[in-house]
Design an enzyme around this catalytic site. Sequence first.
Site, PDB file in Angstrom:
ATOM      1  N   HIS A  62       0.856  -1.189   0.000  1.00 26.03           N
ATOM      2  CA  HIS A  62       0.000   0.000   0.000  1.00 26.03           C
ATOM      3  C   HIS A  62       0.889   1.234   0.000  1.00 26.03           C
ATOM      4  O   HIS A  62       2.116   1.131   0.071  1.00 26.03           O
ATOM      5  CB  HIS A  62      -0.968  -0.007   1.187  1.00 26.03           C
ATOM      6  CG  HIS A  62      -0.374   0.375   2.510  1.00 26.03           C
ATOM      7  ND1 HIS A  62       0.578  -0.388   3.161  1.00 26.03           N
ATOM      8  CD2 HIS A  62      -0.599   1.454   3.321  1.00 26.03           C
ATOM      9  CE1 HIS A  62       0.888   0.188   4.314  1.00 26.03           C
ATOM     10  NE2 HIS A  62       0.200   1.318   4.430  1.00 26.03           N
ATOM     11  N   HIS A  64       1.592   5.517   1.146  1.00 25.89           N
ATOM     12  CA  HIS A  64       1.354   6.670   2.003  1.00 25.89           C
ATOM     13  C   HIS A  64       1.649   7.917   1.169  1.00 25.89           C
ATOM     14  O   HIS A  64       2.744   8.468   1.236  1.00 25.89           O
ATOM     15  CB  HIS A  64       2.271   6.649   3.233  1.00 25.89           C
ATOM     16  CG  HIS A  64       1.865   5.688   4.299  1.00 25.89           C
ATOM     17  ND1 HIS A  64       2.594   5.499   5.455  1.00 25.89           N
ATOM     18  CD2 HIS A  64       0.792   4.857   4.402  1.00 25.89           C
ATOM     19  CE1 HIS A  64       2.001   4.598   6.209  1.00 25.89           C
ATOM     20  NE2 HIS A  64       0.905   4.188   5.594  1.00 25.89           N
ATOM     21  N   ASP A  75      -1.344  -0.256  10.477  1.00 27.50           N
ATOM     22  CA  ASP A  75      -0.599  -1.104   9.546  1.00 27.50           C
ATOM     23  C   ASP A  75       0.063  -2.267  10.281  1.00 27.50           C
ATOM     24  O   ASP A  75      -0.011  -3.422   9.844  1.00 27.50           O
ATOM     25  CB  ASP A  75       0.483  -0.292   8.826  1.00 27.50           C
ATOM     26  CG  ASP A  75      -0.087   0.719   7.851  1.00 27.50           C
ATOM     27  OD1 ASP A  75      -1.248   0.575   7.441  1.00 27.50           O
ATOM     28  OD2 ASP A  75       0.650   1.672   7.499  1.00 27.50           O
ATOM     29  N   CYS A 115      18.406 -10.962  22.147  1.00 31.38           N
ATOM     30  CA  CYS A 115      18.598  -9.513  22.248  1.00 31.38           C
ATOM     31  C   CYS A 115      19.022  -8.896  20.914  1.00 31.38           C
ATOM     32  O   CYS A 115      18.622  -7.772  20.591  1.00 31.38           O
ATOM     33  CB  CYS A 115      19.580  -9.166  23.358  1.00 31.38           C
ATOM     34  SG  CYS A 115      21.266  -9.782  23.123  1.00 31.38           S
ATOM     35  N   HIS A 181      25.167  -8.181  25.644  1.00 36.54           N
ATOM     36  CA  HIS A 181      23.721  -7.969  25.674  1.00 36.54           C
ATOM     37  C   HIS A 181      23.431  -6.595  25.074  1.00 36.54           C
ATOM     38  O   HIS A 181      24.207  -5.653  25.251  1.00 36.54           O
ATOM     39  CB  HIS A 181      23.192  -8.051  27.106  1.00 36.54           C
ATOM     40  CG  HIS A 181      21.700  -7.907  27.205  1.00 36.54           C
ATOM     41  ND1 HIS A 181      20.827  -8.798  26.613  1.00 36.54           N
ATOM     42  CD2 HIS A 181      20.920  -6.964  27.819  1.00 36.54           C
ATOM     43  CE1 HIS A 181      19.587  -8.418  26.873  1.00 36.54           C
ATOM     44  NE2 HIS A 181      19.622  -7.307  27.593  1.00 36.54           N
ATOM     45  N   HIS A 193      14.364  -4.777  25.596  1.00 39.27           N
ATOM     46  CA  HIS A 193      15.384  -5.809  25.435  1.00 39.27           C
ATOM     47  C   HIS A 193      14.814  -7.192  25.697  1.00 39.27           C
ATOM     48  O   HIS A 193      13.634  -7.344  26.040  1.00 39.27           O
ATOM     49  CB  HIS A 193      16.581  -5.534  26.349  1.00 39.27           C
ATOM     50  CG  HIS A 193      16.284  -5.670  27.815  1.00 39.27           C
ATOM     51  ND1 HIS A 193      17.173  -6.205  28.712  1.00 39.27           N
ATOM     52  CD2 HIS A 193      15.182  -5.339  28.559  1.00 39.27           C
ATOM     53  CE1 HIS A 193      16.657  -6.187  29.925  1.00 39.27           C
ATOM     54  NE2 HIS A 193      15.459  -5.667  29.865  1.00 39.27           N
TER      55      HIS A 193
END
Length: 239
Positions: A62, A64, A75, A115, A181, A193
């Site tokens: 689609h 915009h 959406d 992560c 991490h 996270h």
Amino acid sequence: MKKQIFNHAKQCGEAECCGLVIDNNVYMPCRNIAYDPINNFEISVDDWIEASEKGQITAVVHSHPNGMPILSQADQFYQQKTAVDWWLVCDNHIYQFRYIKPLIGREFEHGHADCLTMVLDAYMLLGVNLPNYEREDNWWDNGKDYYIDSLPKNDFHQVKLSEIKEGDVILFSLNSQVANHAAVYIGNNEILHHLPKRLSKRDLFSGYWLKHYHSIWRHGKWPLSNFTAILNNMAINTK
């Protein structure tokens, strides 16, 4: 196929165009039956059936015409319902957003929903397609430093804690000599996270997390205005 999509979007003018990609190589234009086609789109059930009879529906398309190059809250809601890629025509460009699971509430699976996956998917929503890579568990104990090795190669640069902004990637060292991490800073002193054996979530960037943070990184093409896409995703999955 892309030429067909651009031509269809142009023909629709100020209204949102819509269509379906079949088997990754055929575009089927559809009629927008939404009550307000200037601001929304809706594909008829008949068009869905016709497309599915021709092959596998692999993407929803689609446009915009006067909007932003990110998926709106609506959406994203419907993309999660269709579970396929969504392509967005905006500013004479086709943005391809792969289907991703909700950012909040994911089950942890190393290499598939961890992560790093969280960072990759959050940035996908922003229109930044970062590469994934194979990674063994506990790589940080085996002489690897994946985050520090890969971030500069993908147009990230380090910034100071005092300069942190929404969308920055925060690295942490958790029982490790290297950063092992990652989280996305979402503003208001919060991070998004995913830890092992836990569902993905938001946390305060204070106390334990502030004590163990390693460094902060910002993408060179970071479009801050697009950050709404991450907030949209969290909003529809925390109601």
